[in-house]
Scaffold this active site. Structure first.
Site, PDB file in Angstrom:
ATOM      1  CG  HIS A 223     -49.082  85.785 -20.172  1.00  0.00           C
ATOM      2  ND1 HIS A 223     -49.701  86.073 -18.981  1.00  0.00           N
ATOM      3  CD2 HIS A 223     -48.307  84.700 -19.940  1.00  0.00           C
ATOM      4  CE1 HIS A 223     -49.297  85.192 -18.064  1.00  0.00           C
ATOM      5  NE2 HIS A 223     -48.462  84.346 -18.629  1.00  0.00           N
TER       6      HIS A 223
ATOM      7  NE  ARG B  74     -53.038  83.619 -14.173  1.00  0.00           N
ATOM      8  CZ  ARG B  74     -52.962  83.217 -15.430  1.00  0.00           C
ATOM      9  NH1 ARG B  74     -53.945  82.516 -15.961  1.00  0.00           N
ATOM     10  NH2 ARG B  74     -51.912  83.504 -16.163  1.00  0.00           N
TER      11      ARG B  74
END
Length: 608
Positions: free
Chosen positions: A237, A257
């Site tokens: 990740h 994000r």
């Protein structure tokens, strides 16, 4: 040795009580069979609770252009087309119903203005697709399944570890394990067994995974004769916490994000615009302004490059770090505070949208994400590979042995899209429960072999035997640490043949050390003993990952080879299968992926 073990009998035994385990136990129970559920820690503490961003389901609540066909194409593209296409099809078609079912069972999702389930943007998904509860979706999923499941008459064994699966001929007929608090051995007879034990992240030094993720399910299934598939595909990740050291690897949700957070290097530059892969250029914004509009729901805008697939973002971050443009502690900066330039009361907005992230950084790093950027870097997060299963039934090649969730392989191919794991749990948890119950109804209870039990007990107690013989023998923790360090350095985000060959040699040496590890004291509350038993599983999955990664001489998805940096069409047609030879050595082979039906090929063409 004692052979009068406490014995329990079930039709279906589920090992693991995360989202996949609970959902399969609920389904099997609803089909009228007797279900046992075993978990390594306490019920409700499964690693699923750490899933933050949401569950992917093409409900079309926020963007009505979304449907199962787009979701299927996104999943296949993200997985670089080595996915089990049947699983990708079933997942895309069935996820909306599974999410609505959770809602009917009491899950409280965030809402659109007109009262539908709200859906957010996430990496690799063309449209906003993730049903979520703030950034605490996994917790809500577990709570809902648990509340629903406890009324089904499922018998739960908390803080139990399984050390071997029991077989009668070819088929699995139960499991043998012990309770972690007292160390007493127990037999669990079952007509069908479902593996829902999650992943393998603890094979690596930096991971977002909980302490439980030591590859138990993959290892147990492998030793019972099941095939593992695609073990080379490990997902790093892109955003784990980097500082302070006590929190290194803890996840920072992609939701940051999705809500407009941007990645910057130490020069303050948004480096993700530097490298946009060709097959995503048509879907990615060309400037920061368009990317911002996308995160705010502008249907005509394209996604910012921060929301490209996880494998790509992780490699871009590593490139900045290696070039000397990283943050002080070896990562980069993730900035959501900048949105104050765009919206009034940005601080309140961030706290409302990302409550867990705000508190996580405030309490663990003494950092206010509404005012300053977070320091983040890649963390071992998920394994796309696992136990090879039938796409429809989730049964492995061993009769009576099923797998679901992260323990199973196929759906995600070379790279999992964010949010696909939570819907994976409920779609294939339900299927595994349904087909395991059918199998249990059609098959008699098998015979339990005493010799198997005695051998399993003898092996489990060996570390104590060695502890009695020697007071200064090595403990398991140092071996585990050395394994994690080696996997991180030699079989991590960027791989090379000579380094992985060195890792294989290292694994062989660590196996010899593991066989000499000793634990002292007694079996009650002995974490050293638990670690010694976990270690065997960690070594097995590490070897499978390394051998599979050496075999795949190309870069694809989560597997990046510095010595073979491009995709190779011949490898795009195969899965890497690992299985156990009769002499106990590991067999690695390539197997051609079954041809995709014309109508599914058509879907992918239309969605390009």
């Amino acid at each position: 040795m004692a052979t009068n073990y406490e014995t329990f009998e079930f039709d279906v035994l589920v090992i693991g009580a995360g989202g996949a385990g609970l959902r399969s136990a609920i389904e099997a129970s609803a089909m009228g069979v007797k279900v046992g559920l075993i978990c390594k820690s306490l019920l409700g503490k499964a690693h699923t609770v750490m899933a933050e961003g949401g569950m992917a389901a093409a409900m079309g609540n926020v963007d009505d252009r979304d449907n199962w066909r787009v979701h299927f194409a996104d999943t296949m593209r993200g997985g670089q087309y080595v996915n089990n296409w049947r699983m990708a099809e079933l997942h895309a078609k069935e996820a909306p119903d599974r999410v609505k079912e959770l809602e009917a069972w009491g899950a409280v999702f965030d809402r659109t203005k007109d009262g539908k389930i709200l859906q957010r943007n996430f990496g690799g998904h063309r449209y906003p697709r993730l049903a979520h509860v703030g950034d605490r979706t996994g917790l809500e999923l577990i709570r809902t399944l648990q509340d629903h499941g406890i009324h089904q008459g499922i018998e739960v064994f908390m803080e139990h570890t399984i050390v071997t699966l029991l077989k009668d001929g070819d088929r699995v007929v139960g499991a043998f394990g012990y309770d972690r608090d007292r160390g007493r051995f127990k037999i669990f007879k079952a007509r069908a067994v479902i593996m829902a034990t999650g992943g393998v992240g603890r094979a690596y030094k930096v991971t977002s995974n909980s302490w439980e993720y030591t590859g138990d399910g993959q290892s147990l299934a492998y030793h019972a004769g099941a095939e593992l598939m695609d073990m080379e595909f490990v997902q790093f990740h892109p955003t784990g916490m980097m500082w302070p050291p006590s929190v290194m690897g803890i996840l920072v949700t992609e939701g940051v994000r999705g809500e407009g957070g941007v990645l910057k290097n130490k020069e303050g530059r948004r480096f993700m615009f530097d490298d946009i892969p060709d097959n995503y250029k048509s879907q990615t914004s060309t400037d920061p302004e368009e990317g911002w509009r996308y995160t705010q729901g502008d249907k005509n805008a394209k996604r910012p490059p921060e929301l490209l697939t996880r494998d790509h973002v992780a490699r871009c971050i590593m490139r900045e770090v290696k070039a000397g443009r990283g943050s002080p502690h070896g990562g980069v900066f993730l900035d959501i505070a900048w949105i104050k330039e765009k919206i009034p009361n940005a601080a309140g907005h961030i706290q409302k949208k990302l409550p867990s992230m705000y508190h996580q950084f405030m309490h663990l790093a003494n950092l206010d994400i509404t005012k300053e950027p977070m320091e983040i870097g890649p963390t071992t997060h998920y394994i796309m590979g696992g136990i090879r299963v039938n796409g429809d039934s989730q049964m492995s090649n061993v009769p009576g042995l099923f797998a679901a969730g992260e323990a199973a392989a196929g759906l995600h191919g070379a790279n999992r899209l964010g949010g696909n794991s939570l819907s994976d749990l409920i779609v294939f948890g339900k299927r595994a429960g349904e087909y395991a119950a059918k199998f249990a109804k059609e098959n008699s209870a098998g015979k339990i072999d005493n010799a198997q039990l005695q051998e399993a007990e003898r092996k489990a107690l060996e570390p104590f035997e060695r502890g009695l013989k020697s007071s200064n023998a090595e403990g398991p923790y140092q071996v585990q640490y050395d394994l994690q360090d080696m996997m991180q350095n030699l079989v991590g985000i960027v791989r090379r043949e000579e380094e992985m060959v060195r890792a294989l040699d290292g694994i062989e040496k660590l196996k010899l050390r593991e066989q000499q590890t000793a634990v002292h004291g007694h079996r009650e509350y002995n974490p050293g003993w638990h670690t010694a038993l976990d270690l065997k599983n960690l070594l097995l999955v590490s070897e499978a990952i390394t051998r599979s990664a050496i075999e795949r001489k190309e870069s694809r998805g989560g597997h990046f080879r510095e010595d073979y940096q491009n995709k190779d069409a011949t490898f795009g047609k195969v899965n890497i299968i690992t299985s156990r030879n009769a002499d106990g050595t590991m067999n690695v082979r390539r197997e051609t992926i079954a041809e995709m039906p014309a109508e599914l090929k058509q879907v992918i063409e239309e969605m390009k």
